[in-house]
Design a protein around this motif. Structure first.
Motif, PDB file in Angstrom:
ATOM      1  N   ASP A  64      20.720  60.974  -2.452  1.00 61.86           N
ATOM      2  CA  ASP A  64      19.719  61.504  -3.383  1.00 61.86           C
ATOM      3  C   ASP A  64      19.922  60.970  -4.798  1.00 61.86           C
ATOM      4  O   ASP A  64      18.956  60.801  -5.548  1.00 61.86           O
ATOM      5  N   ARG A  74      18.253  57.698  -4.892  1.00 62.11           N
ATOM      6  CA  ARG A  74      16.794  57.871  -4.892  1.00 62.11           C
ATOM      7  C   ARG A  74      16.304  58.210  -6.294  1.00 62.11           C
ATOM      8  O   ARG A  74      15.290  57.676  -6.758  1.00 62.11           O
ATOM      9  N   ARG A  75      17.005  59.111  -6.963  1.00 64.26           N
ATOM     10  CA  ARG A  75      16.588  59.504  -8.312  1.00 64.26           C
ATOM     11  C   ARG A  75      16.669  58.328  -9.286  1.00 64.26           C
ATOM     12  O   ARG A  75      15.967  58.312 -10.306  1.00 64.26           O
ATOM     13  N   THR A  82      15.109  52.703  -3.018  1.00 65.67           N
ATOM     14  CA  THR A  82      14.583  53.144  -1.732  1.00 65.67           C
ATOM     15  C   THR A  82      15.758  53.343  -0.780  1.00 65.67           C
ATOM     16  O   THR A  82      16.526  52.407  -0.535  1.00 65.67           O
ATOM     17  N   VAL A  83      15.910  54.559  -0.277  1.00 65.40           N
ATOM     18  CA  VAL A  83      17.012  54.883   0.627  1.00 65.40           C
ATOM     19  C   VAL A  83      16.429  55.267   1.982  1.00 65.40           C
ATOM     20  O   VAL A  83      15.604  56.181   2.071  1.00 65.40           O
ATOM     21  N   HIS A  89      12.082  48.413  -4.412  1.00 63.00           N
ATOM     22  CA  HIS A  89      12.607  49.580  -5.117  1.00 63.00           C
ATOM     23  C   HIS A  89      11.767  49.873  -6.358  1.00 63.00           C
ATOM     24  O   HIS A  89      11.368  48.949  -7.078  1.00 63.00           O
TER      25      HIS A  89
END
Length: 209
Positions: free
Chosen positions: A13, A16-17, A21-22, A85
């Motif tokens: 997370d 992601r923040r 892109t995960v 991303h």
């Protein structure tokens, strides 16, 4: 020779923040490499845990030269998809290992890891700092080993340079307070992601050449 992957004890997370892109706890960086995100260790440890090199014609094996946690396996190029991303990262420039003695660390890697080639560059810079560079497939440069402090202790991967399309847009995406002030590195502007946001492996974001 190429980077297959780098395993990092960060929570997905947090990446992601930061605009990555995960997918399935993995971050694909162009055709350069994959970050495997495992979450913090039981003791709260973060940053780089291990990395895997792709080397032709070698049997899979694990090594710990200079206490680096390193695996060698067949080369593995990231598949297409999941590599775009929001923060504009496009590919890897290089990863940097800090050591206390470049000559000793280079020789140890070559002598320990089956199939590990001699560096393409092995020299002093204009300040007398000894560095070595291995070119890696899919990266702008590859792997750099350098001694900035003779008291460094164990070898450690301390910085990973990722190339972005538009540095100012990248800063806006991540947040100006979550990156360091812009600096110039090799004639190109760059910033560093502050580890306090949970992206801990020394990520440097550098504008494309």
């Amino acid at each position: 020779m190429r980077f297959n992957s780098i395993t990092v004890a960060d929570h997905p997370d947090a990446w992601r923040r930061a605009g990555f892109t995960v997918v399935d706890d993995k971050v694909v960086i162009g055709r350069s490499l994959v970050f495997n995100l495992t979450g913090p260790g039981d003791d709260g440890t973060r940053s780089v845990c291990s990395w895997e090199l792709g080397i032709d014609d070698v049997e899979p094996a694990s090594y710990a030269p200079g206490n680096l946690s390193l695996q060698a396996a067949a080369p593995s190029t990231p598949s297409e998809g999941h590599h775009l991303h929001d923060n504009g990262v496009r590919n890897c420039m290089k990863a940097v290992i800090l050591c206390s003695n470049t000559r000793e660390s280079v020789d140890r890697l070559i002598d320990t890891v089956d199939g590990f080639a001699k560096p393409a560059m092995d020299q002093l810079d204009d300040k007398g700092i000894h560095f070595a560079i291995w070119m890696m497939e899919g990266c702008e440069v590859g792997l750099e080993m350098v001694s900035l402090d003779p008291n460094q202790g164990d070898d450690a991967m301390m910085a990973i340079f990722l190339v972005v399309d538009d540095l100012k847009a990248t800063i806006e995406c991540i947040g100006e307070n979550d990156v360091t002030p812009i600096e110039v590195y090799g004639g190109r502007e760059m910033v560093r992601i502050k580890p306090r946001i949970g992206v801990t492996p020394g990520i440097c974001l550098i504008e494309k050449a």
